[in-house]
Design a protein around this motif. Structure first.
Motif, PDB file in Angstrom:
ATOM      1  N   LEU A 152      44.572  91.821 -58.043  1.00 28.86           N
ATOM      2  CA  LEU A 152      44.651  90.484 -58.682  1.00 28.86           C
ATOM      3  C   LEU A 152      44.790  90.740 -60.184  1.00 28.86           C
ATOM      4  CD1 LEU A 152      41.615  88.831 -57.115  1.00 28.86           C
ATOM      5  CD2 LEU A 152      43.878  88.521 -56.452  1.00 28.86           C
ATOM      6  N   THR A 153      45.158  89.656 -60.937  1.00 23.01           N
ATOM      7  CA  THR A 153      45.354  89.682 -62.444  1.00 23.01           C
ATOM      8  C   THR A 153      44.166  88.943 -63.120  1.00 23.01           C
ATOM      9  OG1 THR A 153      46.585  87.785 -62.731  1.00 23.01           O
ATOM     10  CG2 THR A 153      47.780  89.995 -62.137  1.00 23.01           C
ATOM     11  N   GLU A 154      43.939  89.215 -64.649  1.00 23.01           N
ATOM     12  CA  GLU A 154      42.723  88.691 -65.133  1.00 23.01           C
ATOM     13  C   GLU A 154      43.074  86.996 -64.868  1.00 23.01           C
ATOM     14  OE1 GLU A 154      41.413  89.940 -68.818  1.00 23.01           O
ATOM     15  OE2 GLU A 154      42.196  91.851 -68.438  1.00 23.01           O
ATOM     16  N   GLU A 155      44.624  86.503 -64.912  1.00 19.48           N
ATOM     17  CA  GLU A 155      44.645  84.935 -65.176  1.00 19.48           C
ATOM     18  C   GLU A 155      44.310  84.390 -63.825  1.00 19.48           C
ATOM     19  OE1 GLU A 155      47.218  87.347 -66.291  1.00 19.48           O
ATOM     20  OE2 GLU A 155      45.998  86.939 -68.256  1.00 19.48           O
ATOM     21  N   ASP A 156      44.110  85.115 -62.581  1.00 17.81           N
ATOM     22  CA  ASP A 156      43.960  84.570 -61.333  1.00 17.81           C
ATOM     23  C   ASP A 156      42.496  83.778 -61.359  1.00 17.81           C
ATOM     24  OD1 ASP A 156      46.478  85.697 -60.777  1.00 17.81           O
ATOM     25  OD2 ASP A 156      45.432  87.161 -59.611  1.00 17.81           O
ATOM     26  N   ILE A 157      42.653  82.578 -61.237  1.00 16.76           N
ATOM     27  CA  ILE A 157      41.435  81.676 -60.972  1.00 16.76           C
ATOM     28  C   ILE A 157      41.157  81.280 -59.664  1.00 16.76           C
ATOM     29  CG2 ILE A 157      40.475  79.486 -61.974  1.00 16.76           C
ATOM     30  CD1 ILE A 157      42.158  79.963 -64.471  1.00 16.76           C
TER      31      ILE A 157
END
Lengths: 260, 261
Positions: A152-157
Protein backbone atom coordinates in the motif's frame (compact mmCIF):
# COMPACT_ATOMS: atom_id res chain seq x y z
CA UNK A 1 -20.51 -41.72 24.97
CA UNK A 2 -17.51 -41.79 22.67
CA UNK A 3 -15.13 -42.85 25.40
CA UNK A 4 -17.48 -45.39 27.00
CA UNK A 5 -16.87 -48.08 24.42
CA UNK A 6 -13.24 -48.19 25.42
CA UNK A 7 -14.18 -48.53 29.06
CA UNK A 8 -16.02 -51.70 28.03
CA UNK A 9 -12.88 -53.04 26.39
CA UNK A 10 -10.93 -52.25 29.51
CA UNK A 11 -13.41 -54.03 31.73
CA UNK A 12 -13.26 -57.02 29.41
CA UNK A 13 -9.50 -57.11 29.80
CA UNK A 14 -9.86 -56.88 33.52
CA UNK A 15 -12.01 -59.99 33.55
CA UNK A 16 -9.18 -62.04 32.08
CA UNK A 17 -7.27 -62.68 35.30
CA UNK A 18 -10.47 -63.77 37.02
CA UNK A 19 -11.12 -66.35 34.34
CA UNK A 20 -7.75 -67.84 34.93
CA UNK A 21 -5.28 -66.57 32.33
CA UNK A 22 -1.83 -66.41 33.87
CA UNK A 23 -0.38 -63.49 31.97
CA UNK A 24 -2.08 -60.78 33.98
CA UNK A 25 -1.95 -57.59 31.95
CA UNK A 26 -5.05 -55.94 33.29
CA UNK A 27 -3.24 -53.36 35.38
CA UNK A 28 -1.09 -52.41 32.41
CA UNK A 29 -4.15 -52.08 30.19
CA UNK A 30 -5.70 -49.77 32.76
CA UNK A 31 -2.50 -47.77 33.25
CA UNK A 32 -2.28 -47.19 29.49
CA UNK A 33 -5.92 -46.19 29.50
CA UNK A 34 -5.35 -43.79 32.38
CA UNK A 35 -2.48 -42.15 30.48
CA UNK A 36 -4.58 -41.72 27.36
CA UNK A 37 -7.48 -40.29 29.33
CA UNK A 38 -5.10 -37.72 30.77
CA UNK A 39 -4.10 -36.78 27.22
CA UNK A 40 -7.72 -36.44 26.19
CA UNK A 41 -8.31 -34.28 29.24
CA UNK A 42 -5.46 -32.01 28.07
CA UNK A 43 -6.98 -31.97 24.60
CA UNK A 44 -10.38 -30.89 25.91
CA UNK A 45 -8.88 -28.21 28.14
CA UNK A 46 -6.99 -26.87 25.11
CA UNK A 47 -10.31 -26.67 23.21
CA UNK A 48 -11.94 -24.80 26.09
CA UNK A 49 -8.95 -22.45 26.45
CA UNK A 50 -9.23 -21.60 22.74
CA UNK A 51 -12.96 -20.96 22.69
CA UNK A 52 -12.29 -17.30 21.78
CA UNK A 53 -9.20 -17.80 19.60
CA UNK A 54 -9.41 -16.37 16.09
CA UNK A 55 -10.06 -19.07 13.46
CA UNK A 56 -9.19 -21.89 15.88
CA UNK A 57 -10.13 -25.39 14.71
CA UNK A 58 -11.45 -28.09 17.04
CA UNK A 59 -9.55 -31.32 17.30
CA UNK A 60 -10.57 -34.59 18.90
CA UNK A 61 -8.78 -37.80 19.78
CA UNK A 62 -9.68 -40.97 17.92
CA UNK A 63 -9.54 -44.08 20.10
CA UNK A 64 -8.73 -47.43 18.58
CA UNK A 65 -8.28 -50.95 19.73
CA UNK A 66 -4.76 -52.25 19.90
CA UNK A 67 -5.24 -56.01 20.18
CA UNK A 68 -2.78 -58.70 21.12
CA UNK A 69 -3.43 -62.45 21.06
CA UNK A 70 -1.93 -64.01 24.16
CA UNK A 71 -2.68 -67.69 23.54
CA UNK A 72 -5.59 -69.76 22.20
CA UNK A 73 -7.89 -68.71 24.98
CA UNK A 74 -7.10 -65.14 25.80
CA UNK A 75 -6.90 -61.95 23.90
CA UNK A 76 -5.96 -58.57 25.27
CA UNK A 77 -6.99 -55.19 23.93
CA UNK A 78 -5.55 -51.84 24.79
CA UNK A 79 -7.79 -48.87 24.00
CA UNK A 80 -5.38 -46.21 22.80
CA UNK A 81 -5.44 -42.92 20.98
CA UNK A 82 -4.52 -43.87 17.43
CA UNK A 83 -4.75 -40.43 15.92
CA UNK A 84 -6.54 -37.13 16.24
CA UNK A 85 -8.94 -35.55 13.83
CA UNK A 86 -9.20 -31.83 13.20
CA UNK A 87 -12.56 -30.34 12.37
CA UNK A 88 -12.05 -27.67 9.70
CA UNK A 89 -15.67 -26.54 9.65
CA UNK A 90 -16.24 -22.83 9.25
CA UNK A 91 -16.19 -20.70 12.41
CA UNK A 92 -18.72 -17.92 12.87
CA UNK A 93 -17.84 -14.57 11.34
CA UNK A 94 -17.64 -11.66 13.78
CA UNK A 95 -17.97 -8.13 12.40
CA UNK A 96 -15.14 -5.87 13.59
CA UNK A 97 -15.67 -3.21 10.89
CA UNK A 98 -11.92 -2.82 10.58
CA UNK A 99 -10.60 -2.38 7.03
CA UNK A 100 -7.74 -4.82 7.49
CA UNK A 101 -9.62 -7.57 9.27
CA UNK A 102 -10.48 -10.38 6.90
CA UNK A 103 -12.23 -13.69 7.35
CA UNK A 104 -12.11 -16.57 4.90
CA UNK A 105 -15.45 -18.09 4.05
CA UNK A 106 -14.57 -21.50 2.66
CA UNK A 107 -11.73 -23.98 3.00
CA UNK A 108 -8.83 -21.66 2.11
CA UNK A 109 -5.77 -20.47 3.99
CA UNK A 110 -3.62 -17.32 3.70
CA UNK A 111 0.04 -17.89 2.76
CA UNK A 112 2.54 -16.08 4.98
CA UNK A 113 6.30 -15.59 4.63
CA UNK A 114 7.57 -16.15 8.18
CA UNK A 115 11.23 -16.20 9.30
CA UNK A 116 10.78 -19.97 9.74
CA UNK A 117 9.60 -20.41 6.16
CA UNK A 118 6.24 -20.44 4.40
CA UNK A 119 3.31 -20.96 6.77
CA UNK A 120 -0.47 -20.90 6.40
CA UNK A 121 -3.12 -19.31 8.57
CA UNK A 122 -6.78 -18.34 8.64
CA UNK A 123 -6.19 -15.56 11.18
CA UNK A 124 -7.11 -12.46 9.22
CA UNK A 125 -6.17 -9.76 11.72
CA UNK A 126 -3.90 -7.94 9.27
CA UNK A 127 -1.89 -4.74 9.53
CA UNK A 128 0.29 -2.50 7.39
CA UNK A 129 3.93 -2.23 8.36
CA UNK A 130 5.84 1.05 8.18
CA UNK A 131 6.97 0.19 4.60
CA UNK A 132 3.37 -0.26 3.46
CA UNK A 133 3.27 -4.06 3.07
CA UNK A 134 0.22 -5.93 4.32
CA UNK A 135 1.43 -8.17 7.13
CA UNK A 136 0.04 -10.47 9.82
CA UNK A 137 -0.17 -9.29 13.42
CA UNK A 138 3.37 -10.66 13.91
CA UNK A 139 4.62 -8.49 11.02
CA UNK A 140 5.08 -11.36 8.53
CA UNK A 141 4.22 -10.41 4.93
CA UNK A 142 1.29 -12.04 3.15
CA UNK A 143 2.03 -13.71 -0.16
CA UNK A 144 -0.16 -13.50 -3.24
CA UNK A 145 -0.95 -16.27 -5.73
CA UNK A 146 2.24 -15.42 -7.65
CA UNK A 147 4.34 -15.08 -4.49
CA UNK A 148 4.23 -11.27 -4.47
CA UNK A 149 3.35 -9.15 -1.45
CA UNK A 150 0.61 -6.52 -1.23
CA UNK A 151 2.08 -3.00 -1.02
CA UNK A 152 0.00 0.00 0.00
CA UNK A 153 1.08 3.62 -0.28
CA UNK A 154 0.71 6.42 2.26
CA UNK A 155 -2.09 8.01 0.23
CA UNK A 156 -4.30 4.93 0.42
CA UNK A 157 -7.29 5.66 2.60
CA UNK A 158 -10.14 3.41 1.62
CA UNK A 159 -8.77 -0.05 1.13
CA UNK A 160 -11.09 -2.51 -0.53
CA UNK A 161 -10.39 -6.24 -0.31
CA UNK A 162 -12.46 -8.15 -2.82
CA UNK A 163 -13.85 -11.66 -2.45
CA UNK A 164 -10.96 -13.09 -4.47
CA UNK A 165 -8.39 -11.34 -2.25
CA UNK A 166 -7.60 -8.51 -4.68
CA UNK A 167 -6.62 -5.41 -2.70
CA UNK A 168 -7.33 -1.99 -4.16
CA UNK A 169 -7.22 1.58 -2.96
CA UNK A 170 -9.69 3.69 -4.89
CA UNK A 171 -9.34 2.52 -8.49
CA UNK A 172 -5.76 1.36 -8.19
CA UNK A 173 -4.88 -2.27 -7.55
CA UNK A 174 -2.25 -2.92 -4.90
CA UNK A 175 -1.83 -6.68 -5.15
CA UNK A 176 -3.65 -9.84 -4.25
CA UNK A 177 -3.91 -11.87 -1.07
CA UNK A 178 -3.55 -15.52 -2.03
CA UNK A 179 -6.03 -18.06 -0.69
CA UNK A 180 -4.97 -21.69 -0.90
CA UNK A 181 -6.36 -25.16 -0.36
CA UNK A 182 -4.65 -28.46 0.33
CA UNK A 183 -5.15 -32.05 -0.76
CA UNK A 184 -4.89 -33.41 2.80
CA UNK A 185 -6.01 -31.05 5.53
CA UNK A 186 -5.43 -33.57 8.34
CA UNK A 187 -1.71 -33.59 7.53
CA UNK A 188 -1.29 -29.88 8.29
CA UNK A 189 0.87 -29.46 11.36
CA UNK A 190 -0.17 -26.85 13.89
CA UNK A 191 2.60 -24.56 15.03
CA UNK A 192 0.77 -22.26 17.43
CA UNK A 193 -0.03 -18.57 16.88
CA UNK A 194 -2.62 -19.78 14.39
CA UNK A 195 0.03 -21.00 11.92
CA UNK A 196 0.01 -24.31 10.07
CA UNK A 197 2.95 -25.97 8.36
CA UNK A 198 2.88 -28.40 5.44
CA UNK A 199 5.02 -29.81 2.63
CA UNK A 200 1.97 -30.08 0.37
CA UNK A 201 1.74 -27.91 -2.70
CA UNK A 202 -0.85 -25.19 -2.03
CA UNK A 203 -3.63 -25.07 -4.60
CA UNK A 204 -5.29 -21.67 -5.27
CA UNK A 205 -8.75 -21.92 -3.73
CA UNK A 206 -11.71 -21.18 -5.96
CA UNK A 207 -14.25 -22.10 -3.33
CA UNK A 208 -13.09 -19.56 -0.71
CA UNK A 209 -14.26 -16.00 -0.38
CA UNK A 210 -12.48 -13.23 1.46
CA UNK A 211 -14.81 -11.18 3.64
CA UNK A 212 -13.52 -7.75 4.65
CA UNK A 213 -14.27 -6.24 8.09
CA UNK A 214 -14.89 -9.63 9.68
CA UNK A 215 -12.88 -12.07 11.79
CA UNK A 216 -13.49 -15.81 11.93
CA UNK A 217 -14.29 -17.06 15.43
CA UNK A 218 -13.13 -20.33 16.94
CA UNK A 219 -15.23 -23.35 15.89
CA UNK A 220 -14.98 -24.98 19.33
CA UNK A 221 -18.39 -26.18 20.45
CA UNK A 222 -18.36 -25.38 24.15
CA UNK A 223 -21.35 -27.60 24.97
CA UNK A 224 -19.61 -30.56 23.38
CA UNK A 225 -16.36 -29.70 25.17
CA UNK A 226 -18.04 -29.56 28.57
CA UNK A 227 -19.89 -32.85 27.93
CA UNK A 228 -16.65 -34.53 26.88
CA UNK A 229 -15.01 -33.16 29.99
CA UNK A 230 -17.58 -34.80 32.26
CA UNK A 231 -17.30 -38.04 30.36
CA UNK A 232 -13.52 -38.16 30.60
CA UNK A 233 -13.41 -37.36 34.29
CA UNK A 234 -16.00 -40.07 34.99
CA UNK A 235 -13.96 -42.48 32.84
CA UNK A 236 -10.92 -41.70 34.94
CA UNK A 237 -12.96 -42.67 38.02
CA UNK A 238 -14.14 -45.88 36.36
CA UNK A 239 -10.60 -46.88 35.50
CA UNK A 240 -9.52 -46.15 39.04
CA UNK A 241 -12.34 -48.31 40.38
CA UNK A 242 -11.33 -51.18 38.11
CA UNK A 243 -7.76 -50.87 39.27
CA UNK A 244 -8.96 -51.11 42.86
CA UNK A 245 -11.07 -54.18 42.01
CA UNK A 246 -8.13 -55.94 40.42
CA UNK A 247 -6.01 -55.06 43.38
CA UNK A 248 -8.66 -56.60 45.64
CA UNK A 249 -8.82 -59.74 43.51
CA UNK A 250 -5.06 -60.17 43.77
CA UNK A 251 -5.06 -59.50 47.45
CA UNK A 252 -7.87 -61.98 48.03
CA UNK A 253 -6.17 -64.58 45.87
CA UNK A 254 -3.00 -64.30 47.89
CA UNK A 255 -4.90 -64.50 51.16
CA UNK A 256 -7.03 -67.46 50.06
CA UNK A 257 -4.16 -69.40 48.54
CA UNK A 258 -1.85 -68.92 51.50
CA UNK A 259 -4.51 -69.90 54.04
CA UNK A 260 -3.81 -73.65 54.07
CA UNK B 1 -1.86 -33.19 34.19
CA UNK B 2 -1.30 -30.59 31.52
CA UNK B 3 -4.99 -29.65 31.50
CA UNK B 4 -4.60 -27.69 34.73
CA UNK B 5 -2.06 -25.35 33.12
CA UNK B 6 -4.02 -25.21 29.88
CA UNK B 7 -7.12 -24.12 31.78
CA UNK B 8 -5.02 -21.47 33.52
CA UNK B 9 -4.00 -19.97 30.15
CA UNK B 10 -7.68 -19.96 29.17
CA UNK B 11 -8.60 -18.10 32.35
CA UNK B 12 -5.83 -15.56 31.78
CA UNK B 13 -7.05 -14.95 28.22
CA UNK B 14 -10.63 -14.50 29.42
CA UNK B 15 -9.41 -12.02 32.06
CA UNK B 16 -7.49 -10.02 29.45
CA UNK B 17 -10.60 -10.00 27.28
CA UNK B 18 -12.72 -8.70 30.17
CA UNK B 19 -10.07 -6.03 30.92
CA UNK B 20 -10.18 -4.77 27.33
CA UNK B 21 -13.99 -4.77 27.30
CA UNK B 22 -14.12 -2.94 30.64
CA UNK B 23 -11.79 -0.27 29.28
CA UNK B 24 -13.99 0.13 26.19
CA UNK B 25 -17.12 0.47 28.30
CA UNK B 26 -15.40 2.93 30.66
CA UNK B 27 -14.40 5.05 27.66
CA UNK B 28 -17.73 5.02 25.85
CA UNK B 29 -18.05 8.77 26.47
CA UNK B 30 -14.38 9.65 25.91
CA UNK B 31 -13.85 12.08 23.05
CA UNK B 32 -12.48 10.35 19.92
CA UNK B 33 -11.74 7.12 21.83
CA UNK B 34 -11.22 4.16 19.49
CA UNK B 35 -12.51 0.83 20.71
CA UNK B 36 -9.98 -1.92 21.28
CA UNK B 37 -10.27 -5.61 20.55
CA UNK B 38 -8.28 -8.45 22.09
CA UNK B 39 -7.07 -11.04 19.62
CA UNK B 40 -6.18 -14.56 20.82
CA UNK B 41 -3.99 -17.24 19.31
CA UNK B 42 -3.20 -20.84 20.11
CA UNK B 43 -0.06 -21.57 22.10
CA UNK B 44 2.48 -24.23 21.16
CA UNK B 45 1.81 -27.92 20.55
CA UNK B 46 3.29 -31.18 21.71
CA UNK B 47 3.54 -34.01 19.20
CA UNK B 48 2.41 -37.35 20.49
CA UNK B 49 2.61 -38.98 17.08
CA UNK B 50 4.18 -36.86 14.39
CA UNK B 51 2.36 -36.68 11.07
CA UNK B 52 4.35 -37.89 8.06
CA UNK B 53 6.60 -40.28 10.00
CA UNK B 54 7.18 -43.76 8.59
CA UNK B 55 4.90 -46.41 10.00
CA UNK B 56 6.59 -49.41 8.34
CA UNK B 57 9.70 -50.28 6.37
CA UNK B 58 7.47 -50.58 3.30
CA UNK B 59 7.55 -46.78 3.29
CA UNK B 60 4.01 -46.16 4.50
CA UNK B 61 3.65 -42.88 6.32
CA UNK B 62 1.34 -41.66 9.03
CA UNK B 63 -1.37 -39.59 7.30
CA UNK B 64 -2.49 -37.81 10.47
CA UNK B 65 -0.70 -37.38 13.76
CA UNK B 66 -1.58 -36.51 17.31
CA UNK B 67 -0.86 -32.99 18.38
CA UNK B 68 -2.06 -31.65 21.70
CA UNK B 69 -2.11 -27.92 22.24
CA UNK B 70 -0.99 -26.28 25.45
CA UNK B 71 -3.54 -23.49 25.64
CA UNK B 72 -4.05 -19.95 24.47
CA UNK B 73 -2.27 -16.59 24.60
CA UNK B 74 -3.21 -13.02 23.85
CA UNK B 75 -1.83 -12.14 20.43
CA UNK B 76 -2.69 -8.47 20.24
CA UNK B 77 -4.96 -5.77 21.56
CA UNK B 78 -5.57 -3.49 18.62
CA UNK B 79 -7.70 -0.41 18.13
CA UNK B 80 -10.34 -0.08 15.47
CA UNK B 81 -10.04 3.26 13.70
CA UNK B 82 -13.67 3.55 12.63
CA UNK B 83 -14.97 7.14 12.77
CA UNK B 84 -16.93 7.93 15.94
CA UNK B 85 -20.30 9.69 15.92
CA UNK B 86 -20.22 13.50 15.97
CA UNK B 87 -21.71 15.45 18.85
CA UNK B 88 -22.56 19.10 18.56
CA UNK B 89 -21.16 21.27 21.36
CA UNK B 90 -21.25 24.75 19.70
CA UNK B 91 -17.99 25.55 21.46
CA UNK B 92 -15.77 27.39 18.92
CA UNK B 93 -12.67 25.51 20.06
CA UNK B 94 -14.21 22.05 19.75
CA UNK B 95 -12.90 20.62 16.49
CA UNK B 96 -13.79 17.25 15.01
CA UNK B 97 -11.82 15.66 12.17
CA UNK B 98 -14.15 14.23 9.56
CA UNK B 99 -11.91 11.66 7.88
CA UNK B 100 -8.29 10.67 8.34
CA UNK B 101 -5.67 12.49 10.35
CA UNK B 102 -4.47 13.51 13.80
CA UNK B 103 -3.72 16.86 15.42
CA UNK B 104 -0.11 17.25 16.44
CA UNK B 105 0.42 18.20 20.10
CA UNK B 106 3.69 19.31 21.70
CA UNK B 107 4.19 17.71 25.11
CA UNK B 108 5.87 19.63 27.98
CA UNK B 109 9.11 17.65 27.42
CA UNK B 110 9.29 18.88 23.82
CA UNK B 111 8.32 15.56 22.19
CA UNK B 112 5.27 15.23 20.01
CA UNK B 113 2.05 13.31 20.45
CA UNK B 114 -1.02 12.94 18.24
CA UNK B 115 -4.70 13.14 19.01
CA UNK B 116 -8.11 13.19 17.35
CA UNK B 117 -9.79 14.60 20.45
CA UNK B 118 -10.22 18.21 19.36
CA UNK B 119 -11.62 19.55 22.63
CA UNK B 120 -9.29 22.53 22.73
CA UNK B 121 -9.06 25.61 24.97
CA UNK B 122 -7.28 28.92 24.95
CA UNK B 123 -4.59 29.44 27.59
CA UNK B 124 -3.61 32.68 29.37
CA UNK B 125 -1.43 33.76 26.42
CA UNK B 126 -4.25 33.29 23.93
CA UNK B 127 -2.69 30.12 22.50
CA UNK B 128 -4.88 27.17 21.42
CA UNK B 129 -4.03 24.22 23.69
CA UNK B 130 -5.45 20.81 24.63
CA UNK B 131 -7.51 20.27 27.78
CA UNK B 132 -4.20 19.55 29.55
CA UNK B 133 -2.64 22.82 28.32
CA UNK B 134 -0.35 21.31 25.66
CA UNK B 135 0.20 23.41 22.51
CA UNK B 136 -1.58 22.24 19.38
CA UNK B 137 0.69 22.50 16.34
CA UNK B 138 1.49 24.94 14.78
CA UNK B 139 0.63 27.11 17.83
CA UNK B 140 -2.15 29.47 16.92
CA UNK B 141 -2.73 32.54 19.09
CA UNK B 142 -6.08 34.24 19.42
CA UNK B 143 -5.77 38.00 20.14
CA UNK B 144 -7.60 38.91 23.36
CA UNK B 145 -9.61 41.63 21.64
CA UNK B 146 -11.13 39.27 19.05
CA UNK B 147 -14.88 39.02 19.04
CA UNK B 148 -15.45 35.82 17.12
CA UNK B 149 -13.37 32.81 16.07
CA UNK B 150 -14.11 30.74 13.01
CA UNK B 151 -12.26 27.57 12.02
CA UNK B 152 -13.02 26.50 8.46
CA UNK B 153 -12.88 23.03 6.90
CA UNK B 154 -9.24 23.55 5.95
CA UNK B 155 -8.33 24.33 9.56
CA UNK B 156 -7.72 28.04 9.01
CA UNK B 157 -8.42 30.07 12.13
CA UNK B 158 -10.12 33.33 11.21
CA UNK B 159 -10.84 35.90 13.90
CA UNK B 160 -12.75 39.14 13.86
CA UNK B 161 -10.98 41.75 15.92
CA UNK B 162 -13.02 44.49 17.53
CA UNK B 163 -12.74 47.72 15.55
CA UNK B 164 -11.51 46.05 12.35
CA UNK B 165 -13.75 45.29 9.44
CA UNK B 166 -11.59 42.68 7.69
CA UNK B 167 -11.29 39.33 9.49
CA UNK B 168 -7.72 38.24 10.07
CA UNK B 169 -6.23 34.79 9.50
CA UNK B 170 -4.30 33.67 12.58
CA UNK B 171 -2.89 30.47 11.12
CA UNK B 172 -3.88 27.00 9.97
CA UNK B 173 -4.03 23.69 11.84
CA UNK B 174 -1.82 20.92 10.53
CA UNK B 175 -2.86 17.31 10.42
CA UNK B 176 -0.64 14.24 10.22
CA UNK B 177 -1.34 10.67 9.29
CA UNK B 178 0.47 7.36 9.50
CA UNK B 179 0.76 4.47 7.12
CA UNK B 180 -0.02 2.10 9.99
CA UNK B 181 -2.36 3.91 12.37
CA UNK B 182 -2.83 0.76 14.45
CA UNK B 183 0.87 0.97 15.29
CA UNK B 184 0.48 4.18 17.32
CA UNK B 185 0.97 3.80 21.05
CA UNK B 186 -1.76 5.14 23.33
CA UNK B 187 -0.27 7.03 26.24
CA UNK B 188 -3.48 8.18 27.96
CA UNK B 189 -5.01 11.67 28.03
CA UNK B 190 -6.37 10.86 24.53
CA UNK B 191 -2.83 11.10 23.18
CA UNK B 192 -0.88 8.72 21.00
CA UNK B 193 2.79 8.61 20.12
CA UNK B 194 4.71 7.44 17.07
CA UNK B 195 6.40 4.03 17.13
CA UNK B 196 8.65 2.00 14.86
CA UNK B 197 5.50 0.16 13.72
CA UNK B 198 3.40 3.21 12.88
CA UNK B 199 6.13 4.75 10.71
CA UNK B 200 6.91 8.48 10.65
CA UNK B 201 4.04 10.98 10.36
CA UNK B 202 3.12 12.46 6.99
CA UNK B 203 2.18 16.14 7.30
CA UNK B 204 -0.72 17.65 5.45
CA UNK B 205 -3.42 20.25 5.32
CA UNK B 206 -6.98 19.47 6.42
CA UNK B 207 -9.44 18.73 3.62
CA UNK B 208 -6.62 18.10 1.10
CA UNK B 209 -4.89 14.97 -0.24
CA UNK B 210 -7.18 12.62 1.63
CA UNK B 211 -6.85 14.36 5.00
CA UNK B 212 -10.09 14.83 6.92
CA UNK B 213 -11.99 18.11 7.07
CA UNK B 214 -12.20 20.07 10.31
CA UNK B 215 -15.66 20.70 11.67
CA UNK B 216 -15.94 23.50 14.22
CA UNK B 217 -18.34 23.26 17.16
CA UNK B 218 -18.46 19.48 17.04
CA UNK B 219 -16.58 16.70 18.81
CA UNK B 220 -15.95 13.17 17.67
CA UNK B 221 -17.48 10.72 20.15
CA UNK B 222 -16.04 7.32 20.95
CA UNK B 223 -16.77 4.49 18.51
CA UNK B 224 -17.61 2.05 21.32
CA UNK B 225 -20.87 0.16 20.73
CA UNK B 226 -22.07 -0.69 24.27
CA UNK B 227 -24.38 -3.53 23.14
CA UNK B 228 -21.54 -5.30 21.33
CA UNK B 229 -19.24 -4.83 24.31
CA UNK B 230 -21.81 -6.27 26.71
CA UNK B 231 -22.34 -9.26 24.44
CA UNK B 232 -18.58 -9.79 24.30
CA UNK B 233 -18.42 -9.52 28.07
CA UNK B 234 -20.98 -12.28 28.53
CA UNK B 235 -18.97 -14.46 26.14
CA UNK B 236 -15.71 -13.73 27.98
CA UNK B 237 -17.30 -14.43 31.34
CA UNK B 238 -18.68 -17.77 30.14
CA UNK B 239 -15.28 -18.68 28.72
CA UNK B 240 -13.78 -17.96 32.14
CA UNK B 241 -16.38 -20.18 33.82
CA UNK B 242 -15.79 -23.02 31.39
CA UNK B 243 -12.08 -22.93 32.12
CA UNK B 244 -12.86 -23.09 35.82
CA UNK B 245 -14.94 -26.22 35.12
CA UNK B 246 -11.96 -27.77 33.35
CA UNK B 247 -9.82 -26.98 36.36
CA UNK B 248 -12.36 -28.52 38.70
CA UNK B 249 -12.66 -31.64 36.57
CA UNK B 250 -8.88 -32.00 36.44
CA UNK B 251 -8.64 -31.47 40.16
CA UNK B 252 -11.32 -34.10 40.77
CA UNK B 253 -9.54 -36.58 38.52
CA UNK B 254 -6.28 -35.98 40.32
CA UNK B 255 -8.05 -36.54 43.59
CA UNK B 256 -9.41 -39.84 42.26
CA UNK B 257 -5.94 -40.89 41.21
CA UNK B 258 -4.49 -39.97 44.57
CA UNK B 259 -6.90 -42.12 46.54
CA UNK B 260 -5.08 -45.17 47.79
CA UNK B 261 -6.02 -48.31 45.91
Amino acid sequence: MRFMKIAAIVSFASVIPATGAFADNSLYVLAARQGDLNKTMSRISDMVANVNTTAFKTESDVYDELGERMDDRSHISFGTISTSKRDYSQGNLIATKRQLDIAINGPGFIMVDTPRGIRFTRGGNLAVNSEGSIVTKEGYPLLGPGGGTVELTEEDINIIIREDGLVSAGVEERGQIGIFEFANYQALVREGQGFYKTDQVPIPSEASKVVQGMIEASNVNSVRAMTDLIEVSRNIETVKMLQRDIHDIKLNSIKTLTRQ
Amino acid sequence: MQSLHTAATGMQAATTNIDVIANNLANQNTTAYKRKRAEFQDLLYVHDKRVGTQTSDAGTIRPTGIQIGLGVSTAAVYSIAEQGAFEQTSNPFDLAINGKGYFRVTLPDGTEAYTRAGAFQVNGDGEIVTADGYTVSPGITIPDNSSSVTVNNSGEVIVTIAGQTAPSNQGQFELVRFINEAGLESVGQNLMIETEASGPPTDGTPNEDGFGAITQGWLEGSNVIPVTELTNMIKAQRAFEMNIKVMEATDESMQTLNQAA
